[in-house]
Design a protein around this motif. Structure first.
Motif, PDB file in Angstrom:
ATOM      1  N   VAL A 128       0.833  -1.213   0.000  1.00  0.00           N
ATOM      2  CA  VAL A 128       0.000   0.000   0.000  1.00  0.00           C
ATOM      3  C   VAL A 128       0.863   1.256   0.000  1.00  0.00           C
ATOM      4  O   VAL A 128       0.408   2.337  -0.392  1.00  0.00           O
ATOM      5  N   ASP A 129       2.118   1.122   0.435  1.00  0.00           N
ATOM      6  CA  ASP A 129       3.020   2.281   0.475  1.00  0.00           C
ATOM      7  C   ASP A 129       3.775   2.479  -0.828  1.00  0.00           C
ATOM      8  O   ASP A 129       4.570   3.423  -0.943  1.00  0.00           O
ATOM      9  N   ASN A 147      -2.252  -9.216  -4.752  1.00  0.00           N
ATOM     10  CA  ASN A 147      -3.357  -8.633  -3.991  1.00  0.00           C
ATOM     11  C   ASN A 147      -4.716  -9.069  -4.527  1.00  0.00           C
ATOM     12  O   ASN A 147      -5.671  -9.202  -3.751  1.00  0.00           O
ATOM     13  N   ALA A 196      -7.570  -4.764   4.183  1.00  0.00           N
ATOM     14  CA  ALA A 196      -7.780  -3.329   3.930  1.00  0.00           C
ATOM     15  C   ALA A 196      -6.670  -2.780   3.031  1.00  0.00           C
ATOM     16  O   ALA A 196      -6.934  -1.988   2.101  1.00  0.00           O
ATOM     17  N   ASP A 197      -5.421  -3.195   3.278  1.00  0.00           N
ATOM     18  CA  ASP A 197      -4.312  -2.743   2.425  1.00  0.00           C
ATOM     19  C   ASP A 197      -4.459  -3.259   1.009  1.00  0.00           C
ATOM     20  O   ASP A 197      -4.211  -2.528   0.031  1.00  0.00           O
ATOM     21  N   SER A 198      -4.877  -4.527   0.870  1.00  0.00           N
ATOM     22  CA  SER A 198      -5.060  -5.092  -0.476  1.00  0.00           C
ATOM     23  C   SER A 198      -6.140  -4.353  -1.245  1.00  0.00           C
ATOM     24  O   SER A 198      -6.015  -4.105  -2.453  1.00  0.00           O
ATOM     25  N   ILE A 199      -7.214  -3.978  -0.550  1.00  0.00           N
ATOM     26  CA  ILE A 199      -8.291  -3.227  -1.217  1.00  0.00           C
ATOM     27  C   ILE A 199      -7.777  -1.870  -1.681  1.00  0.00           C
ATOM     28  O   ILE A 199      -8.077  -1.410  -2.801  1.00  0.00           O
ATOM     29  N   LEU A 200      -6.965  -1.206  -0.841  1.00  0.00           N
ATOM     30  CA  LEU A 200      -6.418   0.100  -1.224  1.00  0.00           C
ATOM     31  C   LEU A 200      -5.482  -0.038  -2.421  1.00  0.00           C
ATOM     32  O   LEU A 200      -5.470   0.819  -3.316  1.00  0.00           O
ATOM     33  N   GLU A 203      -7.753  -0.481  -5.418  1.00  0.00           N
ATOM     34  CA  GLU A 203      -8.411   0.794  -5.738  1.00  0.00           C
ATOM     35  C   GLU A 203      -7.421   1.727  -6.436  1.00  0.00           C
ATOM     36  O   GLU A 203      -7.779   2.460  -7.365  1.00  0.00           O
ATOM     37  N   GLY A 204      -6.151   1.713  -5.961  1.00  0.00           N
ATOM     38  CA  GLY A 204      -5.133   2.525  -6.618  1.00  0.00           C
ATOM     39  C   GLY A 204      -4.853   2.058  -8.025  1.00  0.00           C
ATOM     40  O   GLY A 204      -4.547   2.872  -8.913  1.00  0.00           O
ATOM     41  N   ASN A 273     -20.971   0.070  -2.766  1.00  0.00           N
ATOM     42  CA  ASN A 273     -19.668  -0.015  -3.437  1.00  0.00           C
ATOM     43  C   ASN A 273     -19.597  -1.244  -4.339  1.00  0.00           C
ATOM     44  O   ASN A 273     -19.068  -1.194  -5.458  1.00  0.00           O
TER      45      ASN A 273
END
Length: 997
Positions: A128-129, A147, A196-200, A203-204, A273
């Motif tokens: 995510v970073d 992911n 949550a990180d995988s979803i972000l 989404e990115g 969503n």
């Protein structure tokens, strides 16, 4: 990497011409033949199996000099094995659908982590970073793949999965399964924490507007080379398999929609969503097509997601309001049944709702009404009428529930029926076929009514007048006049003799007679409707004393409040069971299907009862049909049998015979793996037939080696001995002395003795030869351990059972003896040519002094395994014990010459018995005509001496002629003498068979 490349080049240049003495995948690695193998049309082993084996070999722990287990070494061999696994995945184009179907979670996790590693993703870095737009295309794609898999795995783990229950514990298998289960749970735990990180990250990825690339076999080979030889190609935008930006967005949207939908179970707002992502997926599919080089989306599943989101979300847009499913869901949830009926009325014109969905809504309404909500009775009727008219227009049969609801018609019901019919058909645009269907339906409704006012309501309605012509309406009136004497629509001034109706008792008697004879479920229903219309005081399920329903069922059926429904259910089941008993499976299936359709609407308990009976019927149908020729049952039937045994529905009446037949069915079709390894432990503990079947399957599985099967055989032996045991109770008289001994059932066994021994269904439904032989040999051995047994019965595999019982007096040997006789008789009906079973039957007759019958079966056993004695009888069939018993049978039947000839069959000729038999002058056999079957010269010489001593010249000459044959000359080679003996054995046994068959 340079050292590895040099090693690889050296290995390639010096590889041998012949395969080395290594495993096949190591040879594949060394020879560089992987690509050739993958290009085959049907590679064996398949690619996914290659991935598993490569990674298993690469992840094997090592052992140091101190015998301590160390992690897998990071050496050249393991790195190349991991690279080969990545190559195979690249050959499959990194299709997650294919990989997830064939690889376990731990293996796929290892594979994708290796992809991240080789794609230069720094270990320990949070995805995510990382800015995906700044990464090389292959690196960004590797992060997306990982992911996406993480999200898909979380969604897949939320689906219910039937747990496979292990059978008897096997330490190595259980340890391996437990380790894999724990590893999978640990990985899932980590993936859920990082969800949550995988979803972000995904989404990115939707914000990326550039194409990405995924590694191919070529790019992976380049990565394995020295850095100077690559020239940066693997990090350029042209390396690998191109995945377009729209393809990426389509797949990421679908995966995000799935995870959002799964999270909506605890947070309803997330469904919005999910809906947004699924609609975006549909748009991209419509634009680019459903298939690409990289993935294929299941459009049926996507449509289901969209439909579910439309129902679950509370949007007020036009598309939402136009969906009848969401409107029905809302009406059922809020209790707005008036609008629900309107939706069904409108759908009768558009016919957009599937028939199954309509029936499910009606079934839910009936269940709510059964729970005490009387206000729903009218709603149930209206929805049922809508469904019935819809069925009529589509050419379907009328549901029986409509007929039951229309037994007591009223003006309001007729008004609503006519309204539904009028609104469901547009006479100006309707086809002639549609008009004929509606006209026929209204005519049948009129014929079912007895109230003239209600008939007039229909016949005078505008729709009825338009659909039927004048002559058709007159014909209908005539039919109604003839059908019922109470409807007099004629205008005769004087009643003629022929217009006088028959008495009600005569009509009832005739209908009851038809009811007894009919096996047509719809005709049975019509007769009962007419009978209940004539009288409400009779219980028509008692008309015939041949209608028998098991008590466990009749208690439930007779508790039905509605008299017509009760009679119909009882009679349909009774007739179905009778047809099943006489093997009329076609009519039985029709009767059971009609009964199932009827009870489904109001009684889940009876519905399950009918499903159980139809399962038993399908078992009988297969065993009597395709099963006779050895055709395996369909997998669906096997699954239903397993499902019945594992069923844990409370308060469902169950018949013992169904459980017995299910276990016998699994044994007959060699489902030993399920019975021994997969059957749930609670089921074994609570169902004695499953326990017995498991022990039988385990014993058969380990045969024929007696040493290996003694443990499971001992368990089966102990269970059967306990079942066959009785407890003795002493009753004392008034004077204090023991006056009576009572035998009572032992409570130690897993079932009562009479359930297994007295015509047990499970024993007498077995057809698999090995299973039958095993259980038969067990009972034979149990029969033989009696102290007062003089003549043991022989059986195959009898040596695997224990040879003694601690408490002989506790076993009911009389019941065991009867069971042995019945079981071997049954076995011979399955296969009359099984020589081992024939020997058992012969031994039984021998032990009961029926010597002629015993000889018949001994000879038949030899005949079936030697082509009627044209070949040599196997020595394990005609053992010395069998020959000696045949000798004794002939002796007791006064056939003494036959005794002398049979003495030659023994391994060591019994001259003493032979000479003693020949001395008998009162013989009931053919005597000297049998001399040609004697090949032993010593016996022939004794015959010559005996006849000379008695002065029987003619018989002496016959003996001399027999002994003078050149082939019996003692100087002949052994082969000639054996051939002469074999030829005489054949002729003698054939002569005996003609005598006793």
């Amino acid at each position: 990497m340079s050292a590895e490349a040099a090693d690889r080049e050296a290995a390639t240049s010096s590889r041998p011409c012949t395969p080395p003495q290594t495993s096949w995948f190591e040879f594949l690695l060394e020879e560089g033949l992987l690509e050739q193998h993958l290009q085959k049309p049907s590679p064996d082993p398949p690619p996914v199996q290659l991935i598993i084996q490569f990674l298993e070999q690469a992840s094997k722990p090592s052992v140091n000099e101190q015998n301590q287990v160390q992690p897998p070494p990071d050496n050249k061999r393991n790195r190349i094995l991991k690279l080969l696994a990545l190559k195979v995945a690249a050959h499959l184009k990194w299709d997650l659908d294919v990989l997830e179907k064939s690889l376990s979670v731990p293996v796929l996790n290892m594979l994708l982590n290796e992809l991240l590693c080789i794609s230069k993703v720094p270990p320990g870095t949070k995805h995510v970073d990382v800015d995906l737009s700044s990464l090389p295309p292959t690196t960004a794609m590797a992060i997306l793949l990982y992911n996406r898999w993480a999200i898909r795995t979380i969604v897949q783990s939320s689906f219910p999965v039937k747990q496979v229950k292990p059978g008897p514990p096997q330490l190595n298998v259980m340890t391996q399964m437990q380790q894999e289960k724990e590893l999978t749970e640990n990985i899932l735990k980590v993936l859920k924490e990082q969800a949550a990180d995988s979803i972000l990250v995904l989404e990115g990825a939707l914000k990326l507007n550039k194409d990405l690339y995924v590694h191919t076999i070529r790019t992976l080979d380049l990565l394995a080379m020295e850095p100077g030889m690559v020239n940066g190609e693997t990090e350029s935008s042209t390396a690998g398999l191109k995945i377009s930006a729209e393809e990426i967005q389509c797949q990421v949207c679908y995966d995000l929609g799935a995870i959002y939908f799964q999270q909506g179970a605890t947070n309803a707002a997330v469904h919005e969503n999910a809906k947004e992502k699924f609609l975006k997926t549909k748009e991209l599919i419509a634009k680019n097509g459903s298939s690409s080089l990289h993935f294929t989306i299941d459009e049926e599943r996507l449509a289901g997601y969209c439909q579910a989101c439309g129902v679950l979300t509370s949007s007020d847009d036009a598309s939402q309001q136009a969906t009848p499913y969401s409107q029905i869901h809302s009406c059922m949830k809020s209790g707005n049944y008036q609008d629900l009926v309107k939706i069904f009325l409108e759908d009768n014109v558009t016919l957009s709702l599937p028939v199954q969905f309509r029936q499910s809504v009606l079934r839910e309404l009936f269940q709510k009404a059964q729970q005490g909500n009387d206000a729903l009775d009218e709603v149930c009727f209206k929805v049922c009428v809508c469904n019935t008219v819809c069925d009529v227009l589509q050419g379907q049969t009328i549901d029986i529930q409509f007929c039951l609801l229309f037994l007591k018609p009223s003006k309001e019901k007729i008004d609503f029926l006519l309204e539904v019919c009028s609104r469901s058909i547009n006479l100006e645009n309707a086809s002639e076929a549609l008009k004929r269907k509606m006209a026929a339906f209204l005519k049948n409704v009129c014929l079912g009514l007895e109230d003239l006012q209600l008939v007039f309501m229909i016949s005078s309605h505008e729709l009825f007048i338009k659909l039927l012509k004048d002559d058709e309406r007159k014909l209908l009136i005539d039919q109604m006049r003839k059908r019922s004497p109470r409807i007099n629509l004629c205008t005769k001034p004087v009643t003629s003799f022929y217009d006088i109706p028959a008495s009600a008792s005569v009509n009832i008697g005739q209908l009851e007679h038809q009811l007894i004879l009919s096996v047509d479920p719809w005709r049975i229903r019509q007769i009962l409707i007419e009978l209940h219309g004539m009288t409400s005081e009779r219980q028509f399920w008692t008309v015939s004393n041949k209608w028998e329903v098991p008590n466990v069922y009749s208690n439930v059926i007779l508790g039905i409040k509605d008299n017509l429904t009760r009679d119909l259910v009882y009679i349909l089941m009774a007739k179905g069971l009778h047809c099943c008993a006489i093997k009329d499976f076609v009519h039985a299936k029709q009767l059971f299907a009609a009964c199932l359709e009827l009870v489904t609407e109001f009684s889940p308990k009876l519905r399950q009862v009918m499903l159980n009976e139809m399962l038993l019927l399908d078992i009988y149908t297969h065993e009597a049909g395709p099963g006779v020729s050895g055709e395996r049952p369909p997998s669906d039937l096997i699954s239903r049998v397993r499902g019945y045994l594992e069923m844990r529905v409370p308060d469902i009446p169950l018949r013992q015979v169904i459980a017995e037949e299910c276990v016998a069915f699994l044994l007959n079709w060699r489902e030993n793996e399920y019975l021994t390894m997969q059957v749930p432990l609670p089921l074994v503990q609570t169902n004695p037939y499953v326990k017995l079947g498991q022990l039988l399957a385990a014993t058969c599985k380990e045969l024929p080696g007696p040493k290996e099967s003694r443990r499971t055989a001992k368990d089966l032996w102990e269970v059967v001995v306990q079942i066959c045991s009785v407890s003795n109770q002493h009753k004392r008289g008034n004077d204090g002395r023991v006056s009576l001994i009572k035998h009572r059932e032992s409570t130690l066994g897993i079932m009562y003795r009479f359930l297994l021994l007295n015509g047990s269904t499970i024993l007498f439904s077995l057809q698999e030869p090995l299973v039958l032989t095993t259980i038969l040999s067990l009972f034979v051995k149990l029969h033989n351990v009696r102290e007062d047994i003089v003549n043991d019965i022989a059986a195959e595999h009898i040596s695997i059972w224990p040879s003694s019982i601690p408490n002989l007096q506790s076993v009911d040997f009389e019941a065991v003896a009867v069971t042995v006789k019945e079981l071997v008789s049954y076995a011979l009906t399955i296969n009359a040519n099984n020589h081992f079973w024939l020997i058992i039957q012969a031994d039984i007759y021998f032990a009961t002094n029926q010597y002629s019958a015993a000889l018949h079966y001994y000879l038949q056993a030899g005949a079936v395994c030697s082509d009627f004695f044209n070949k040599m009888v196997p020595p394990d069939v005609y053992t010395d014990q069998v020959i000696k018993r045949m000798i004794k049978c002939c002796s007791l039947l006064n056939c003494h010459t036959q005794v002398a000839i049979l003495c030659q069959f023994l391994r060591e000729v019994d001259y003493k018995t032979a000479f003693k038999a020949l001395q008998e002058q009162n013989s009931h056999d053919a005597m000297d005509s049998y001399y040609e079957y004697i090949w032993d010269v010593t016996i022939l010489e004794y015959l010559t001496y005996l006849h000379h001593k008695r002065g029987e010249t003619d018989k002496r000459q016959i003996a001399i002629k027999a002994i003078g044959q050149t082939e019996l000359n003692a100087s002949n080679p052994e082969e000639v003498l054996q051939l002469a003996a074999q030829r005489r054995k054949k002729k003698f046994l054939q002569a005996m068979a003609k005598l006793y068959f």
